[in-house]
Motif scaffolding. Structure first.
Motif, short mmCIF file in Angstrom:
data_model
loop_
_atom_site.label_atom_id
_atom_site.label_comp_id
_atom_site.label_asym_id
_atom_site.label_seq_id
_atom_site.Cartn_x
_atom_site.Cartn_y
_atom_site.Cartn_z
N LEU A 1 11.84 6.49 1.38
CA LEU A 1 11.49 7.80 0.91
C LEU A 1 12.58 8.82 0.90
O LEU A 1 12.61 9.58 -0.04
CB LEU A 1 10.40 8.36 2.06
CG LEU A 1 9.58 9.64 1.37
CD1 LEU A 1 8.78 9.36 0.14
CD2 LEU A 1 8.42 10.05 2.55
N ASP B 1 11.71 5.16 -10.12
CA ASP B 1 10.70 3.96 -9.38
C ASP B 1 11.59 2.81 -9.25
O ASP B 1 11.45 2.14 -8.07
CB ASP B 1 9.97 3.48 -10.65
CG ASP B 1 8.58 4.57 -10.77
OD1 ASP B 1 8.54 5.40 -10.03
OD2 ASP B 1 7.95 4.41 -11.67
N SER C 1 0.75 -1.13 -0.14
CA SER C 1 0.11 -0.10 0.13
C SER C 1 0.96 1.20 -0.10
O SER C 1 0.34 2.29 -0.25
CB SER C 1 -0.83 -0.12 0.99
OG SER C 1 -0.47 0.15 2.47
N PHE C 2 2.26 1.19 0.31
CA PHE C 2 2.97 2.51 0.35
C PHE C 2 3.50 2.41 -1.11
O PHE C 2 4.56 3.61 -1.32
CB PHE C 2 3.85 2.45 1.25
CG PHE C 2 3.25 2.49 2.83
CD1 PHE C 2 2.59 3.63 3.19
CD2 PHE C 2 3.12 1.22 3.54
CE1 PHE C 2 1.89 3.80 4.27
CE2 PHE C 2 2.64 1.51 4.80
CZ PHE C 2 1.99 2.55 5.07
N PRO D 1 2.54 3.22 -4.19
CA PRO D 1 2.24 4.46 -4.91
C PRO D 1 2.58 5.90 -4.49
O PRO D 1 3.23 6.68 -5.18
CB PRO D 1 0.74 4.60 -4.91
CG PRO D 1 0.15 3.45 -4.45
CD PRO D 1 1.25 2.29 -3.96
N MET D 2 2.62 5.99 -3.05
CA MET D 2 3.02 7.01 -2.34
C MET D 2 4.82 7.15 -2.63
O MET D 2 5.15 8.44 -3.23
CB MET D 2 2.90 6.78 -1.02
CG MET D 2 3.34 8.29 -0.17
SD MET D 2 4.91 8.38 0.39
CE MET D 2 5.11 7.11 1.64
N THR E 1 11.45 9.23 -14.09
CA THR E 1 10.40 8.42 -13.40
C THR E 1 10.97 7.15 -13.19
O THR E 1 10.59 6.47 -12.06
CB THR E 1 9.04 8.71 -13.83
OG1 THR E 1 8.68 10.09 -13.76
CG2 THR E 1 8.10 7.97 -13.11
N THR E 2 11.06 6.54 -14.61
CA THR E 2 11.33 4.94 -14.76
C THR E 2 12.75 4.66 -13.67
O THR E 2 12.79 3.73 -13.19
CB THR E 2 11.51 4.69 -16.07
OG1 THR E 2 10.49 5.09 -16.70
CG2 THR E 2 11.55 3.18 -16.28
N ASN F 1 7.82 13.07 -8.61
CA ASN F 1 7.50 14.65 -8.55
C ASN F 1 8.92 15.27 -8.13
O ASN F 1 9.04 16.26 -8.63
CB ASN F 1 6.42 14.72 -7.46
CG ASN F 1 5.05 14.40 -7.87
OD1 ASN F 1 4.64 14.28 -9.27
ND2 ASN F 1 4.06 14.10 -6.81
N SER F 2 9.57 14.61 -7.07
CA SER F 2 10.83 15.16 -6.69
C SER F 2 11.85 15.13 -7.66
O SER F 2 12.37 16.37 -8.12
CB SER F 2 11.38 14.26 -5.75
OG SER F 2 10.53 14.21 -4.64
N MET G 1 6.27 6.04 -5.26
CA MET G 1 6.63 6.28 -6.55
C MET G 1 6.18 7.64 -6.88
O MET G 1 6.98 8.29 -7.60
CB MET G 1 5.87 5.09 -7.65
CG MET G 1 6.38 3.80 -7.31
SD MET G 1 5.52 2.57 -8.42
CE MET G 1 5.15 3.68 -9.81
N ASP G 2 5.22 8.15 -6.51
CA ASP G 2 4.66 9.34 -6.77
C ASP G 2 5.47 10.51 -6.32
O ASP G 2 6.05 11.44 -7.15
CB ASP G 2 3.29 9.69 -6.27
CG ASP G 2 2.16 8.97 -7.16
OD1 ASP G 2 2.52 8.39 -8.34
OD2 ASP G 2 1.00 8.96 -6.72
N THR G 3 6.12 10.47 -4.97
CA THR G 3 6.84 11.41 -4.59
C THR G 3 8.09 11.50 -5.08
O THR G 3 8.89 12.28 -5.49
CB THR G 3 7.14 11.02 -2.81
OG1 THR G 3 5.93 11.00 -2.49
CG2 THR G 3 7.71 12.14 -2.35
#
Lengths: 444, 444
Positions: free
Chosen positions: B389, B427, B311-312, B314-315, B423-424, B322-323, B317-319
């Motif tokens: 993170l 990730d 469940s973590f 997506p958070m 991103t890739t 975005n960074s 990956m998105d952060t």
């Protein structure tokens, strides 16, 4: 060439170096001086002929401008500031610390100091803060010869003489006339008969974004700034507008990458300020990703039975995010260039629907072949992945295309509605459709 | 106001409408005509005075330009085309289908037709395709009075007379002089003594991006285009450069959102073309996400034991995404504006390292409080999430800041190295550090 001059300076042959330097363009002189050690910079700067020193000064970085002002004598400051155009002086002052501003203003004549203070009071990025007041004013009763004589008399101190402004006794703007028109007209013709009365002007407090839009729309070279009573207060020239356009684009780039905009140069911005401009949006987006986490947790049982489902989450999310940001970017850009208007929302959505079905199907088919035939994934899982991929792409493109226009309608900035915010919405849709389709197909 | 004119036209009062229209700015006239039905557009267009018809024509959309050319008589075409500046004619022809181009060229004089063909042969977006040849040429032996008389004689047909060009017998450029300087100088002065010999010029085949960069660097209003032997072949004026700057920015926006760039307007681009420009990058990025999927599959056992780990994802990956895109955007923009040079790579990386530790720690702390205290997640899982993170943000910002500069070094386009590609990479780093830290802490 510059190496050679550098050698001359190293050897202390300053006046020989000076003779070489003054052959260069003022912008290049400024860049060259920036590379010198501070004392040598000062020696060379002082050797520059007065006519070009002020020009060179206006192109030097603000750190070095500050250094120069701090160390040179009051008389020298006066001779530089007197030769600078008013709008350049104001730009320089805005970057300087209080003590330097004081030193500069002390060496400025009373009238000019009052003007500068007035300019410094206009809001940042308003027409008033960008304009110059150094323009040529004519009267409509003049004939062409008188007008040209007037220009010859006062033109040296004006930033542009290519466009002249015709005013009545109350300084109300009555017309504009280009130097071109004056030169090409008969000497006896009255200004009144040839001036252009169809004037594009803007109010003192208008934002620079609107100024740039008008320049682009009407292919202007100068624009007039007027007060509430249509009295001419200044003019804006196109060279300033080029900078505005780049600044507005930079802001849009920053907003679209989830940052608070800043017009400071990257290398000159402190680490703390860079961090400050980035952290807020990252926090907001991180917390909104809680929502996505909750969706996954709701489907924990499904994940436990078919754990391979987890491995397609990154692909679905990335593809959704990329699809959405493609659409958002095109629409935000279209709005910024005024190619897309609010009333076009249905056209945009209809277009995005068709594009997304085309793109989504292609991706789904390629993906099907890849994971079913090559990676030998279970057929039901493959179908769940591919169908939710299609749904995700369609939703991403509709949301990406629609949100910026809705933002504009709500008088928000379309650029803020870009990639990151859309990603969060699209992630949720991707995960919900993925897990619900998978649960149904796999009987979980 | 326009409603009122619209009513006049509806009632068939065309010449009354015309009298209202000609008071408007040509750009506004063009926009107004575009809103009319085709036949009425034609009636109104034909009623426009000859002096402004060509100007209005150049601002009408290319679909309607085509319609007008197709239906009007040869003689009318000739009168429009003769009044258009050469560079505008070329722009229009580039948008037209072959039959319309033929109809236009048939109605153009021999000399002009040859010139147009020559222009059409320059590569798109090269200096040659943008320049105009309608400039004023002077000789250095002239004095100021002779020069002004010469301008008066030939200036009407020139796109700009604000800058004049001094050439020798072989058309080699010897200097430039502004109309301003001419007006402000004594009538007897020789051009030779006041012309500027420090000329910024560019070759015919130079790309528009370089042209815009020079205009910005030197605050130019016009630039000279020369051939290999320094013979003047044309000039570029700043109004064209404003369009170039917007076009280059649009391209960068598109590349950074993983699209193949296109300078067609969104609403005028076909669905198929829009899809075509988007699908390639989406495919590449989708397939590279296979890699991320494989990482997750390697940790299936860990996921099965502690399914909340999923469940973590997506958070994280998105952060990370975005960074990374924040840093990439700032650096790509800095390179485009020439504020960041190749030699600055270490400065950028050092800056990004410090910013990322600041930003990453803040996010990690907020996240710790959120998931440990509010969501009551297991301490070891919380630590794994927060540490990875921080690592993700640091890596994302280093990669985001470094890749564009490396791309530039390899003579690739920095904008292509933006968000999606980064991103890739990010990730993969995020998932590997997350799962390996979690496995260790949880003893999986």
């Amino acid at each position: 060439m510059t190496d050679q001059i550098m050698n001359l300076i190293e050897e202390g042959k300053f006046s020989q170096a000076r003779n070489e330097i003054i052959e260069m363009n003022v912008v290049d002189i400024a860049h060259f001086l920036e590379q010198l050690e501070e004392e040598k910079l000062l020696v060379m700067f002082r050797l520059l002929p007065k006519e070009i020193a002020a020009d060179v000064f206006s192109y030097i970085s603000s750190e070095l401008q500050q250094y120069i002002i701090e160390v040179i004598a009051d008389k020298e400051i006066k001779s530089i500031i007197d030769k600078l155009f008013l709008d350049d002086t104001v730009d320089i002052l805005e970057e300087m610390p209080a003590n330097v501003v004081k030193k500069i203003l002390k060496n400025t004549s009373q009238d000019r100091r009052e003007l500068i203070n007035q300019f410094l009071n206009y809001p940042e990025n308003s027409a008033g803060s960008i304009m110059t007041i150094e323009y040529v004013d004519l009267k409509k009763e003049m004939n062409v010869k008188e007008a040209i004589d007037h220009i010859k008399k006062i033109g040296v101190d004006k930033e542009t003489i290519n466009t002249c402004y015709v005013m009545n006794k109350n300084r109300r703007l009555e017309g504009i006339i280009s130097l071109r028109k004056l030169i090409l007209s008969d000497e006896e013709t009255l200004i009144e008969d040839i001036m252009n009365t169809n004037i594009i002007s803007i109010q003192t407090y208008a934002d620079q974004e609107d100024i740039a839009a008008l320049f682009k729309k009407y292919d202007l070279l100068t624009m007039t700034v007027v007060d509430n009573e249509n009295r001419l207060v200044g003019i804006i020239t196109i060279d300033d507008v080029v900078d505005i356009i780049e600044q507005e684009n930079t802001e849009d780039f920053q907003k679209m990458a989830a940052m608070q905009p800043s017009d400071e140069e990257y290398l000159k911005t402190s680490v703390f300020n860079l961090a400050k401009h980035r952290v807020l949006w990252l926090l907001v987006l991180m917390i909104s990703a809680t929502f996505t986490g909750n969706i996954i947790r709701r489907y924990e049982d499904a994940l436990l039975s078919v754990v391979v489902l987890a491995s397609f989450i990154p692909m679905l999310m990335d593809t959704g995010g990329n699809s959405g940001s493609q659409s958002a970017t095109l629409v935000i850009r279209g709005i910024a260039l005024e190619e897309i208007k609010l009333k076009d929302i249905l056209k945009v959505l209809w277009k995005e629907l068709r594009v997304s079905i085309m793109v989504g199907s292609t991706l789904a088919i390629v993906n099907f072949i890849r994971i079913y035939y090559f990676e030998k994934v279970d057929l039901n899982v493959t179908i769940a992945v591919c169908v939710s991929l299609l749904i995700t792409v369609v939703v991403a493109k509709i949301v990406g295309g629609g949100l910026p226009i809705i933002a504009k309608k709500l008088k928000l900035d379309p650029a803020v509605m870009a990639a990151p915010l859309i990603t969060t919405i699209v992630d949720a849709v991707a995960l919900i459709s993925y897990f619900s389709i998978a649960s149904r197909l796999l009987g979980l």
